[in-house]
Write a protein that holds these residues in place. Structure first.
Motif, PDB file in Angstrom:
ATOM      1  N   GLU A  56     154.443  43.521 -56.269  1.00 15.99           N
ATOM      2  CA  GLU A  56     154.383  43.687 -58.039  1.00 15.99           C
ATOM      3  C   GLU A  56     153.168  44.590 -58.325  1.00 15.99           C
ATOM      4  N   PHE A  57     153.362  45.570 -59.384  1.00 11.59           N
ATOM      5  CA  PHE A  57     152.651  46.263 -60.133  1.00 11.59           C
ATOM      6  C   PHE A  57     152.162  47.542 -59.036  1.00 11.59           C
ATOM      7  N   SER A  58     152.885  47.613 -58.248  1.00 15.56           N
ATOM      8  CA  SER A  58     152.718  48.890 -57.289  1.00 15.56           C
ATOM      9  C   SER A  58     153.207  50.182 -58.239  1.00 15.56           C
ATOM     10  N   LYS A  59     153.009  51.427 -57.787  1.00 18.36           N
ATOM     11  CA  LYS A  59     153.073  52.330 -58.682  1.00 18.36           C
ATOM     12  C   LYS A  59     154.308  52.878 -58.741  1.00 18.36           C
ATOM     13  N   GLU A  60     155.318  52.449 -57.982  1.00 20.22           N
ATOM     14  CA  GLU A  60     156.973  52.653 -58.104  1.00 20.22           C
ATOM     15  C   GLU A  60     157.433  51.789 -59.235  1.00 20.22           C
ATOM     16  N   PHE A  61     156.633  50.490 -59.547  1.00 18.82           N
ATOM     17  CA  PHE A  61     157.534  49.687 -60.608  1.00 18.82           C
ATOM     18  C   PHE A  61     156.357  49.193 -61.454  1.00 18.82           C
ATOM     19  N   HIS A  63     155.626  49.977 -64.717  1.00 17.71           N
ATOM     20  CA  HIS A  63     155.993  50.097 -65.927  1.00 17.71           C
ATOM     21  C   HIS A  63     157.282  48.862 -65.811  1.00 17.71           C
ATOM     22  N   GLU A  64     158.010  48.843 -65.077  1.00 20.76           N
ATOM     23  CA  GLU A  64     159.019  47.747 -64.797  1.00 20.76           C
ATOM     24  C   GLU A  64     158.616  46.399 -64.834  1.00 20.76           C
ATOM     25  N   ASP A  65     157.218  46.154 -63.899  1.00 14.61           N
ATOM     26  CA  ASP A  65     156.798  44.770 -63.853  1.00 14.61           C
ATOM     27  C   ASP A  65     156.074  44.275 -65.190  1.00 14.61           C
ATOM     28  N   THR A  66     155.483  45.222 -65.551  1.00 13.65           N
ATOM     29  CA  THR A  66     154.729  44.797 -66.918  1.00 13.65           C
ATOM     30  C   THR A  66     155.816  44.360 -67.960  1.00 13.65           C
ATOM     31  N   LEU A 141     164.057  44.511 -65.400  1.00 12.62           N
ATOM     32  CA  LEU A 141     164.555  43.825 -64.171  1.00 12.62           C
ATOM     33  C   LEU A 141     165.742  44.479 -63.433  1.00 12.62           C
ATOM     34  N   ALA A 142     166.643  44.922 -64.256  1.00 17.89           N
ATOM     35  CA  ALA A 142     167.853  45.618 -63.775  1.00 17.89           C
ATOM     36  C   ALA A 142     167.263  46.900 -63.008  1.00 17.89           C
ATOM     37  N   ARG A 143     166.488  47.699 -63.797  1.00 18.06           N
ATOM     38  CA  ARG A 143     166.161  48.907 -63.128  1.00 18.06           C
ATOM     39  C   ARG A 143     165.377  48.652 -61.875  1.00 18.06           C
ATOM     40  N   ARG A 144     164.484  47.527 -61.778  1.00 23.60           N
ATOM     41  CA  ARG A 144     163.890  47.692 -60.589  1.00 23.60           C
ATOM     42  C   ARG A 144     164.803  47.313 -59.439  1.00 23.60           C
TER      43      ARG A 144
END
Length: 237
Positions: A56-61, A63-66, A141-144
């Motif tokens: 969670e909150f890694s650089k890849e996701f 924005h999505e996790d937030t 969530l769908a994007r992640r």
């Protein structure tokens, strides 16, 4: 005599109301609720896998996790010079990280005491269920999930992608997931397809909850009306 008749009518009336309620709920919602639970169970599995691959909150996701945790974007404002998240957003993200770590620690402690795994799974389900409450978080969530499954350079997810990500021990689940996601039957899953499925899942849950509340209110009103009729009949006797 009159009192016994009234009491019998009252019991019958209550029974009929309960039967109407139970039968209606069973017919209208049983199948949809089963399908919803099945889909959410599979989303939980995908989200667990995604978090394992990309914490969670890694650089890849980031924005999505937030979006998933907050339902609103906390990192839209980027510094045009160095491209980093501003101070306020970093603080908020760190708060969410601390909250998740605390939840995991408490869950692990409970697990040790009660000999049950209360932390990880329940937390996963809670995050997914919460995300489904809003379109914005559902889309994130769908994007992640989709990006975690999609092979580099491809614009769609294929069955083998899901099988590779989940591993050989989850072959049956991979098959089930792909069959649910590939609703048009063309052999792949686009980001738009994934987004539509996740968003619709959340919307249908909210619609069902609202409908059940309305039906319960209507049944309660009918119950009161019939109860009043019984009381009037008793007094008239």
């Amino acid at each position: 005599m009159a009192g016994s008749i009234a009491a019998a009518i009252f019991v019958v009336e209550k029974t009929v109301i309960q039967l109407l309620s139970i039968n209606y709920y069973r017919k209208q919602y049983a199948r949809k609720i089963r399908e919803s639970k099945r889909l959410i169970r599979l989303l939980n599995l995908l989200y667990e896998t995604s978090r394992r691959l990309f914490p969670e909150f890694s650089k890849e996701f980031e924005h999505e996790d937030t979006e998933i945790h907050c339902g609103t974007s906390l990192i839209e404002a980027r510094d045009n010079v160095d491209g980093h998240t501003n101070v306020r957003d970093k603080i908020l993200i760190n708060v969410h990280r601390a909250r998740e770590k605390a939840a995991a620690a408490i869950g692990a402690l409970k697990s040790d005491v009660a000999s049950q795994e209360l932390g990880g799974t329940s937390n996963l389900h809670s995050v997914v269920s919460k995300a489904l409450e809003s379109d914005r978080a559902s889309k994130a969530l769908a994007r992640r999930l989709w990006l975690s499954l999609c092979s580099s350079g491809k614009d769609a997810v294929y069955k083998q992608d899901i099988q590779e990500v989940l591993g050989p021990q989850c072959e049956a689940e991979a098959e089930e997931i792909f069959n649910i996601l590939d609703r048009d039957g063309n052999g792949d899953v686009s980001l738009d397809e994934m987004t539509a499925i996740v968003v619709n899942c959340g919307r249908e849950r909210k619609d069902r909850a609202s409908s059940i509340q309305d039906i319960s209110s209507a049944i309660a009103v009918l119950d009161k009306i019939l109860s009043t009729i019984v009381v009037i009949g008793k007094l008239w006797k």
